[in-house]
Write a protein that holds these residues in place. Structure first.
Motif, mmCIF file in Angstrom:
data_model
loop_
_atom_site.group_PDB
_atom_site.id
_atom_site.type_symbol
_atom_site.label_atom_id
_atom_site.label_comp_id
_atom_site.label_asym_id
_atom_site.label_seq_id
_atom_site.Cartn_x
_atom_site.Cartn_y
_atom_site.Cartn_z
ATOM 1 N N VAL A 113 -52.362 82.051 2.367
ATOM 2 C CA VAL A 113 -53.722 82.226 1.856
ATOM 3 C C VAL A 113 -54.038 83.702 1.675
ATOM 4 O O VAL A 113 -54.686 84.104 0.694
ATOM 5 C CB VAL A 113 -54.728 81.547 2.809
ATOM 6 N N GLU A 114 -53.600 84.544 2.603
ATOM 7 C CA GLU A 114 -53.840 85.984 2.474
ATOM 8 C C GLU A 114 -53.116 86.555 1.262
ATOM 9 O O GLU A 114 -53.658 87.415 0.550
ATOM 10 C CB GLU A 114 -53.396 86.693 3.755
ATOM 11 N N GLN A 115 -51.885 86.086 1.006
ATOM 12 C CA GLN A 115 -51.155 86.561 -0.161
ATOM 13 C C GLN A 115 -51.849 86.135 -1.456
ATOM 14 O O GLN A 115 -51.931 86.900 -2.418
ATOM 15 C CB GLN A 115 -49.719 86.025 -0.132
ATOM 16 N N PHE A 116 -52.352 84.912 -1.493
ATOM 17 C CA PHE A 116 -53.070 84.452 -2.674
ATOM 18 C C PHE A 116 -54.334 85.269 -2.882
ATOM 19 O O PHE A 116 -54.676 85.619 -4.026
ATOM 20 C CB PHE A 116 -53.408 82.971 -2.533
ATOM 21 N N ASP A 117 -55.043 85.590 -1.809
ATOM 22 C CA ASP A 117 -56.260 86.389 -1.915
ATOM 23 C C ASP A 117 -55.950 87.785 -2.420
ATOM 24 O O ASP A 117 -56.719 88.372 -3.206
ATOM 25 C CB ASP A 117 -56.951 86.441 -0.553
ATOM 26 N N GLU A 118 -54.815 88.329 -2.001
ATOM 27 C CA GLU A 118 -54.440 89.679 -2.426
ATOM 28 C C GLU A 118 -53.996 89.727 -3.889
ATOM 29 O O GLU A 118 -54.311 90.686 -4.610
ATOM 30 C CB GLU A 118 -53.323 90.208 -1.523
#
Length: 300
Positions: A117-122
């Motif tokens: 999820v953090e990678q998608f947000d970034e």
């Protein structure tokens, strides 16, 4: 009188060609679900380093984590039994199951989901403006904790998973309970399970929550107000009237229904075979992480 003699029936010989090709020790066509290099590069950092607890520093050589990850991924995708891994060239079933239990207790799959999820947000950015929540029921033949009679399957044992997604359909929160549990009863547990820090909603940037008529209760509206969400709940019968006027209209919450469909592609989740809810949740977290990384475009 003499008894009539019984004739012996001799089997007829058939000229069948003999098998010349050697049998393969395992079915190579079903062992293609390996963890790719890109996926292993994302999973390896969240796996804890193993410490040798043998008093002399010896013991049997430990099976590499990469081979165990192949076995766990194979079980998730195919839904086979753990012992079925013995017939493949991936990993022993007992070894893969033991390693899965270790990683589940260490929260490896939850951390993997958080990283996705953090990678998608970034890379693409989470859409907090329109969130969707919905539940889905699946079979649970072996029962166990957090199972209950499925009212849509003649009272057979089943499980319900409540999923929360952002505007693109990336899973953010998850909760499980018995199949007889109403969707609105899982609202608080699902909201509290969001895996990444949530930005504070403002008047200029509100956070809408799209729900179907199964959440049309004042208790749900009060709960959403408590968490700072703007409720968008279709009242009973309202959506049917809208579809009569415009049959091509699509609800915003279709993304969560698509995410449920993505999760059912992992056959270990299509039917719950795990009696322990912790193991079932770990498989769900693993699948949510894979969906998040795939949505970010890091692998296919």
């Amino acid at each position: 009188m003499s008894k009539p003699s019984k004739k012996k029936i001799t089997p007829q010989k058939t000229n069948k060609p003999k098998r010349t090709r050697k049998r393969a020790p395992n079915n190579k066509t079903t062992t293609n679900f390996h963890v790719s290099e890109k996926l292993w590069a994302l999973l390896e950092p969240v796996i804890p380093v193993h410490k040798n607890t043998h008093r002399f520093g010896g013991g049997r050589p430990r099976v590499p984590d990469r081979k165990c990850a192949d076995g766990i991924f194979y079980v998730l995708r195919t839904g086979c039994q753990w012992k079925a891994l013995d017939e493949t060239d991936l990993c022993s079933g007992s070894t893969a199951h033991t390693r899965f239990q270790e990683w589940s207790a260490a929260g490896v799959f939850l951390k993997f989901w958080q990283c996705g999820v953090e990678q998608f947000d970034e890379l693409k950015g989470l859409d907090w403006a329109w969130l969707s929540m919905d539940g889905a029921m699946t079979k649970a033949p072996l029962g166990g904790e957090k199972c209950g009679p499925n009212p849509t399957d003649r009272g057979k044992s089943g499980v319900k998973r409540s999923l929360l997604t952002e505007g693109h359909g990336v899973p953010l929160g998850l909760a499980v309970a018995g199949a007889n549990r109403n969707d609105m009863k899982l609202t608080r547990a699902t909201l509290e399970s969001i895996v990444v820090p949530r930005p504070k909603p403002t008047a200029k940037q509100p956070q809408g929550m799209c729900l179907d008529k199964g959440y049309d209760f004042q208790e749900v509206r009060d709960l959403l107000c408590e968490f700072g969400f703007t409720a968008h709940i279709r009242a009973r019968g309202e959506e049917a009237q809208v579809l009569k006027r415009d049959a091509h209209r699509k609800a915003r919450r279709w993304v969560v229904e698509r995410s449920h469909s993505w999760m059912n592609r992992f056959r270990r989740l299509l039917i719950r075979w795990d009696k322990k809810p912790e193991n079932y949740l770990s498989f769900l977290h693993f699948a949510c992480g894979l969906i998040a990384f795939r949505a970010a475009g890091l692998f296919g």
